[in-house]
Design a protein around this motif. Structure first.
Motif, PDB file in Angstrom:
ATOM      1  N   GLN A   1       0.825  -1.215   0.000  1.00 39.02           N
ATOM      2  CA  GLN A   1       0.000   0.000   0.000  1.00 39.02           C
ATOM      3  C   GLN A   1       0.856   1.261   0.000  1.00 39.02           C
ATOM      4  O   GLN A   1       0.447   2.291  -0.542  1.00 39.02           O
TER       5      GLN A   1
ATOM      6  N   PRO B   1       2.052   3.801  -4.556  1.00 36.97           N
ATOM      7  CA  PRO B   1       2.066   5.224  -4.930  1.00 36.97           C
ATOM      8  C   PRO B   1       3.469   5.774  -5.135  1.00 36.97           C
ATOM      9  O   PRO B   1       3.675   6.650  -5.985  1.00 36.97           O
TER      10      PRO B   1
ATOM     11  N   ARG C   1       4.484   4.795  -8.631  1.00 41.24           N
ATOM     12  CA  ARG C   1       3.819   5.615  -9.648  1.00 41.24           C
ATOM     13  C   ARG C   1       4.536   6.947  -9.813  1.00 41.24           C
ATOM     14  O   ARG C   1       4.755   7.419 -10.940  1.00 41.24           O
ATOM     15  N   ILE C   2       4.899   7.581  -8.708  1.00 42.77           N
ATOM     16  CA  ILE C   2       5.598   8.860  -8.771  1.00 42.77           C
ATOM     17  C   ILE C   2       6.933   8.707  -9.498  1.00 42.77           C
ATOM     18  O   ILE C   2       7.366   9.589 -10.240  1.00 42.77           O
TER      19      ILE C   2
ATOM     20  N   GLU D   1      -6.154   0.574  -8.706  1.00 44.72           N
ATOM     21  CA  GLU D   1      -4.953  -0.126  -9.143  1.00 44.72           C
ATOM     22  C   GLU D   1      -5.293  -1.397  -9.929  1.00 44.72           C
ATOM     23  O   GLU D   1      -6.400  -1.915  -9.852  1.00 44.72           O
TER      24      GLU D   1
END
Length: 322
Positions: free
Chosen positions: A183, A187, A190-191, A214
């Motif tokens: 979790q 993210p 992705r960044i 997702e």
């Protein structure tokens, strides 16, 4: 598909929506320029922007030039550096110099060619966008440029004004195990420009509620990995602690060219993993590709810090081969 670096996709969408769009691409750098060659910014006719060609220090000047280029329908080459008073005005006074190519979509870079580029990126096909800045000729190459593709390096061909922009498939992160660390990791990935996929046959763990928006696969990991495929732009991270789930995917990874393989677990757990793989017929060199315990040794505590350590190690391996 959401992408942190989806500048060609944005340019095509804005052009097709009638907003007008200009692609700005870094074509050369010297000194301490903050963005690498090939970095892109897209500017709409209304001044909306996505991406960057510097750390923010020349974007204002690039936007002004882009608006004029869009109105004139012509390409432009810009240069900003310490010897340029305009560069001092926008803050590039630290020894860095960059050259930027502006290409209005439609008038200079055709919609069809941009659409071909976007399609290749969606299909995870490596292509090169090649432009001769003297003749104005443009093309997309699917072959050649082997060294540039391998090094992910855009630039001018030697002793020429032919610029080659490399568009490799996006980096992809496949995580086996929809756990707490995942979790935090997704993210971050992705960044950093990855397209993440989460594999976990346990639907309670891999639920939409825990990972909204997702890509979730509830197949057994070996089947899911086979369906996805593993290539040189893919990292595989195993986080379940369960050999029944981790090992089948791990065996697929060791037979593939994925650039990073990481597996969660203590030193003792990893030793048992090594013994199982040895019994399965894998050699020392193959097993040595596994980063276990996963992540750089940062003294991380808690899921978020462990995720930082994993991202750091993935980056190190990708960029330095360590």
């Amino acid at each position: 598909m959401e992408r942190f670096d989806g500048i060609p996709e944005t340019a095509l969408a804005w052009h097709r929506a009638g907003q007008g769009a200009v692609l700005a691409t870094v074509i050369e750098t010297w000194g301490s320029a903050p963005r690498r060659v090939g970095s892109q910014l897209v500017i709409s006719a209304s001044g909306q922007i996505e991406g960057s060609v510097s750390g923010g220090c020349v974007e204002g000047a690039v936007i002004v030039e882009a608006m004029e280029a869009l109105e004139e329908g012509e390409a432009r080459e810009l240069e900003f550096g310490v010897s340029d008073q305009d560069a001092f005005a926008v803050g590039l006074a630290c020894g860095g110099t960059i050259r930027v190519l502006l290409e209005p979509i439609g008038a200079v870079l055709s919609e069809d060619m941009l659409a071909q580029l976007v399609q290749a990126r969606q299909e995870r096909r490596a292509v090169a966008y090649v432009v001769d800045l003297d003749s104005g000729q443009r093309r997309i190459d699917a072959t050649g440029h082997a060294d540039r593709f391998r090094m992910d390096r855009s630039g001018f061909e030697p002793e020429s004004r032919v610029f080659v922009a490399i568009h490799n498939p996006p980096l992809r992160l496949i995580v086996v195990g929809a756990v707490h660390i995942t979790q935090a990791l997704i993210p971050m990935a992705r960044i950093a420009g990855y397209d993440p996929v989460i594999i976990d046959p346990r639907e309670t763990f891999g639920s939409e509620a825990r990972f909204p928006g997702e890509t979730l696969m509830h197949d057994w990991p070996d089947e899911a990995v086979d369906a996805l495929g593993l290539d040189g732009r893919t990292a595989l991270v195993l986080l379940t602690h369960d050999p029944k789930l981790d090992d089948p995917a791990l065996e697929r990874a060791l037979a593939s060219g994925c650039f990073y393989i990481g597996a969660l677990g203590s030193t003792r757990t990893h030793a048992k993993r090594v013994a199982r793989l040895s019994e399965a017929g894998f050699g020392d060199a193959e097993i040595a590709r596994i980063h276990g315990p996963v992540g750089l040794d940062l003294g991380a505590a808690g899921p978020a810090e462990i995720a930082v350590a994993i991202m750091a190690e993935m980056t190190q391996v990708l960029r330095k081969g360590a």
